[in-house]
Design a protein around this motif. Structure first.
Motif, PDB file in Angstrom:
ATOM      1  N   THR A   8       0.849  -1.188   0.000  1.00  0.00           N
ATOM      2  CA  THR A   8       0.000   0.000   0.000  1.00  0.00           C
ATOM      3  C   THR A   8       0.886   1.240   0.000  1.00  0.00           C
ATOM      4  O   THR A   8       1.721   1.421   0.894  1.00  0.00           O
ATOM      5  N   TYR A   9       0.717   2.059  -1.015  1.00  0.00           N
ATOM      6  CA  TYR A   9       1.497   3.290  -1.150  1.00  0.00           C
ATOM      7  C   TYR A   9       0.693   4.241  -2.032  1.00  0.00           C
ATOM      8  O   TYR A   9      -0.353   3.889  -2.568  1.00  0.00           O
ATOM      9  N   PHE A  10       1.194   5.440  -2.184  1.00  0.00           N
ATOM     10  CA  PHE A  10       0.545   6.408  -3.068  1.00  0.00           C
ATOM     11  C   PHE A  10       0.741   5.988  -4.529  1.00  0.00           C
ATOM     12  O   PHE A  10       1.531   5.101  -4.829  1.00  0.00           O
ATOM     13  N   ASN A  11       0.039   6.644  -5.427  1.00  0.00           N
ATOM     14  CA  ASN A  11       0.171   6.347  -6.849  1.00  0.00           C
ATOM     15  C   ASN A  11       1.430   7.021  -7.396  1.00  0.00           C
ATOM     16  O   ASN A  11       1.390   7.907  -8.240  1.00  0.00           O
ATOM     17  N   LEU A  12       2.551   6.563  -6.856  1.00  0.00           N
ATOM     18  CA  LEU A  12       3.882   7.087  -7.175  1.00  0.00           C
ATOM     19  C   LEU A  12       4.864   5.928  -7.100  1.00  0.00           C
ATOM     20  O   LEU A  12       4.556   4.874  -6.537  1.00  0.00           O
ATOM     21  N   ARG A  13       6.079   6.145  -7.637  1.00  0.00           N
ATOM     22  CA  ARG A  13       7.156   5.187  -7.386  1.00  0.00           C
ATOM     23  C   ARG A  13       7.713   5.465  -5.985  1.00  0.00           C
ATOM     24  O   ARG A  13       7.621   4.638  -5.111  1.00  0.00           O
ATOM     25  N   GLY A  14       8.328   6.619  -5.820  1.00  0.00           N
ATOM     26  CA  GLY A  14       8.754   7.087  -4.507  1.00  0.00           C
ATOM     27  C   GLY A  14       9.413   6.029  -3.640  1.00  0.00           C
ATOM     28  O   GLY A  14      10.215   5.220  -4.100  1.00  0.00           O
ATOM     29  N   MET A  15       9.067   6.046  -2.359  1.00  0.00           N
ATOM     30  CA  MET A  15       9.668   5.134  -1.395  1.00  0.00           C
ATOM     31  C   MET A  15       9.011   3.754  -1.399  1.00  0.00           C
ATOM     32  O   MET A  15       9.471   2.850  -0.709  1.00  0.00           O
ATOM     33  N   GLY A  16       7.941   3.598  -2.151  1.00  0.00           N
ATOM     34  CA  GLY A  16       7.304   2.287  -2.239  1.00  0.00           C
ATOM     35  C   GLY A  16       7.897   1.406  -3.310  1.00  0.00           C
ATOM     36  O   GLY A  16       7.714   0.183  -3.295  1.00  0.00           O
ATOM     37  N   GLU A  17       8.651   2.007  -4.240  1.00  0.00           N
ATOM     38  CA  GLU A  17       9.083   1.250  -5.413  1.00  0.00           C
ATOM     39  C   GLU A  17      10.095   0.164  -5.094  1.00  0.00           C
ATOM     40  O   GLU A  17      10.075  -0.912  -5.698  1.00  0.00           O
ATOM     41  N   ASP A 162      15.489   6.443 -11.280  1.00  0.00           N
ATOM     42  CA  ASP A 162      14.572   7.360 -11.972  1.00  0.00           C
ATOM     43  C   ASP A 162      14.728   8.783 -11.437  1.00  0.00           C
ATOM     44  O   ASP A 162      14.707   9.750 -12.192  1.00  0.00           O
ATOM     45  N   TRP A 163      14.855   8.904 -10.125  1.00  0.00           N
ATOM     46  CA  TRP A 163      15.062  10.223  -9.518  1.00  0.00           C
ATOM     47  C   TRP A 163      16.412  10.786  -9.937  1.00  0.00           C
ATOM     48  O   TRP A 163      16.532  11.967 -10.263  1.00  0.00           O
ATOM     49  N   MET A 164      17.431   9.935  -9.926  1.00  0.00           N
ATOM     50  CA  MET A 164      18.772  10.393 -10.268  1.00  0.00           C
ATOM     51  C   MET A 164      18.843  10.883 -11.714  1.00  0.00           C
ATOM     52  O   MET A 164      19.580  11.813 -12.033  1.00  0.00           O
ATOM     53  N   LYS A 165      18.061  10.263 -12.594  1.00  0.00           N
ATOM     54  CA  LYS A 165      18.058  10.656 -14.003  1.00  0.00           C
ATOM     55  C   LYS A 165      17.355  11.990 -14.244  1.00  0.00           C
ATOM     56  O   LYS A 165      17.439  12.535 -15.351  1.00  0.00           O
ATOM     57  N   HIS A 166      16.697  12.530 -13.226  1.00  0.00           N
ATOM     58  CA  HIS A 166      16.105  13.869 -13.352  1.00  0.00           C
ATOM     59  C   HIS A 166      17.182  14.942 -13.467  1.00  0.00           C
ATOM     60  O   HIS A 166      16.883  16.098 -13.767  1.00  0.00           O
ATOM     61  N   TYR A 167      18.424  14.545 -13.224  1.00  0.00           N
ATOM     62  CA  TYR A 167      19.578  15.448 -13.381  1.00  0.00           C
ATOM     63  C   TYR A 167      20.454  14.854 -14.486  1.00  0.00           C
ATOM     64  O   TYR A 167      21.476  14.221 -14.207  1.00  0.00           O
ATOM     65  N   PRO A 168      20.035  15.032 -15.755  1.00  0.00           N
ATOM     66  CA  PRO A 168      20.687  14.326 -16.868  1.00  0.00           C
ATOM     67  C   PRO A 168      22.168  14.617 -17.022  1.00  0.00           C
ATOM     68  O   PRO A 168      22.935  13.735 -17.416  1.00  0.00           O
ATOM     69  N   ASP A 169      22.589  15.837 -16.701  1.00  0.00           N
ATOM     70  CA  ASP A 169      24.017  16.145 -16.832  1.00  0.00           C
ATOM     71  C   ASP A 169      24.838  15.363 -15.809  1.00  0.00           C
ATOM     72  O   ASP A 169      25.917  14.842 -16.129  1.00  0.00           O
ATOM     73  N   LEU A 170      24.338  15.283 -14.573  1.00  0.00           N
ATOM     74  CA  LEU A 170      25.039  14.508 -13.551  1.00  0.00           C
ATOM     75  C   LEU A 170      25.027  13.026 -13.910  1.00  0.00           C
ATOM     76  O   LEU A 170      26.037  12.331 -13.776  1.00  0.00           O
ATOM     77  N   TRP A 171      23.880  12.553 -14.342  1.00  0.00           N
ATOM     78  CA  TRP A 171      23.752  11.140 -14.710  1.00  0.00           C
ATOM     79  C   TRP A 171      24.721  10.792 -15.845  1.00  0.00           C
ATOM     80  O   TRP A 171      25.451   9.808 -15.783  1.00  0.00           O
ATOM     81  N   ALA A 172      24.733  11.615 -16.885  1.00  0.00           N
ATOM     82  CA  ALA A 172      25.577  11.346 -18.057  1.00  0.00           C
ATOM     83  C   ALA A 172      27.061  11.492 -17.740  1.00  0.00           C
ATOM     84  O   ALA A 172      27.906  10.875 -18.399  1.00  0.00           O
ATOM     85  N   GLU A 197       6.182  -1.940 -17.766  1.00  0.00           N
ATOM     86  CA  GLU A 197       4.719  -1.952 -17.739  1.00  0.00           C
ATOM     87  C   GLU A 197       4.085  -1.280 -16.526  1.00  0.00           C
ATOM     88  O   GLU A 197       2.867  -1.107 -16.495  1.00  0.00           O
ATOM     89  N   ARG A 198       4.869  -0.859 -15.550  1.00  0.00           N
ATOM     90  CA  ARG A 198       4.294  -0.255 -14.342  1.00  0.00           C
ATOM     91  C   ARG A 198       3.577   1.040 -14.677  1.00  0.00           C
ATOM     92  O   ARG A 198       3.866   1.685 -15.706  1.00  0.00           O
ATOM     93  N   PRO A 199       2.669   1.489 -13.809  1.00  0.00           N
ATOM     94  CA  PRO A 199       1.981   2.754 -14.060  1.00  0.00           C
ATOM     95  C   PRO A 199       2.965   3.920 -14.191  1.00  0.00           C
ATOM     96  O   PRO A 199       3.976   3.972 -13.484  1.00  0.00           O
ATOM     97  N   VAL A 200       2.681   4.817 -15.111  1.00  0.00           N
ATOM     98  CA  VAL A 200       3.526   6.003 -15.304  1.00  0.00           C
ATOM     99  C   VAL A 200       3.123   7.058 -14.272  1.00  0.00           C
ATOM    100  O   VAL A 200       1.962   7.453 -14.200  1.00  0.00           O
ATOM    101  N   THR A 201       4.082   7.476 -13.482  1.00  0.00           N
ATOM    102  CA  THR A 201       3.834   8.485 -12.439  1.00  0.00           C
ATOM    103  C   THR A 201       4.933   9.527 -12.477  1.00  0.00           C
ATOM    104  O   THR A 201       6.013   9.280 -13.030  1.00  0.00           O
ATOM    105  N   PRO A 202       4.710  10.723 -11.889  1.00  0.00           N
ATOM    106  CA  PRO A 202       5.712  11.791 -11.981  1.00  0.00           C
ATOM    107  C   PRO A 202       7.035  11.451 -11.308  1.00  0.00           C
ATOM    108  O   PRO A 202       8.091  11.892 -11.727  1.00  0.00           O
TER     109      PRO A 202
END
Length: 203
Positions: A8-17, A162-172, A197-202
């Motif tokens: 049970t978690y919110f409709n997010l990846r977050g800490m439940g993923e 996924d969170w880390m990739k929000h900073y593409p320059d650092l990731w790359a 296939e998982r739900p797409v969330t922000p």
């Protein structure tokens, strides 16, 4: 056959993923209960800790709380925490470093709008850059971070990537990150299918 696990978690990846991924990696089906924010106040009053995620294990009549505790419980249950003392330390070190990265990213993400750009700049040029570099330094050229098989810290990295990739320059800037993410996914068809296939969330 009804699933033995309920996440049970919110409709997010977050800490439940990481919990969902640990179950998927180990071939365990689960009921993926996603709570809408509008329903949260009423549900919150019924939960012991007043927080999510929450994991129910029907066969053991258990309800577990707190992401690190749940993740480590499942990892131990599924043999993803080494018995060797040094390897155990390395998994815990990697876990702690990933939590540092997550907390630093969350500080930017949840900063007031008038401070967000400043916090992002500080992260990219300072703490974030140092954390990405340090984590990449621990990634081996082949195999996994600890021992010969996927451990808890590998799955946590995949869930946070996924969170880390929000900073593409650092990731790359650290090529090992993307290579390692692909290596973990390639180790498990269950995980690869889940991510596709998982739900797409922000986030």
């Amino acid at each position: 056959m009804p699933a033995n696990y309920v996440v049970t978690y919110f409709n997010l990846r977050g800490m439940g993923e990481v919990i969902r991924m640990l179950l998927k990696f180990n071939g365990e089906e689960f009921d993926d209960v996603r709570v809408e924010f509008s329903d949260w106040p009423k549900l919150k009053a019924t939960i012991e800790t007043g927080m999510l995620p929450m994991l129910e294990i029907k066969s053991e009549k258990l309800t577990l709380h707190e992401t690190p505790a749940i993740a480590k419980y499942l990892a131990r249950k599924f043999g993803m925490i080494p018995s060797d003392d040094l390897e155990y330390y390395l998994v815990e070190r990697n876990y702690s470093l990933l939590m540092d990265i997550k907390n630093a990213i969350a500080k930017v993400q949840f900063a007031p709008e008038n401070k967000k750009e400043e916090e992002r700049k500080l992260f990219v040029e300072g703490k974030g850059k140092a954390l990405y570099e340090l984590f990449a330094k621990y990634i081996p050229d082949k195999g996994f971070m600890v021992g010969s098989k996927v451990s808890l810290s590998d799955v946590l990295f995949l869930s946070f990537s996924d969170w880390m990739k929000h900073y593409p320059d650092l990731w790359a800037s650290q090529s090992k990150l993307d290579q390692y993410r692909s290596r973990i996914l390639d180790s498990s068809e269950n995980l690869k299918t889940w991510v596709a296939e998982r739900p797409v969330t922000p986030f």
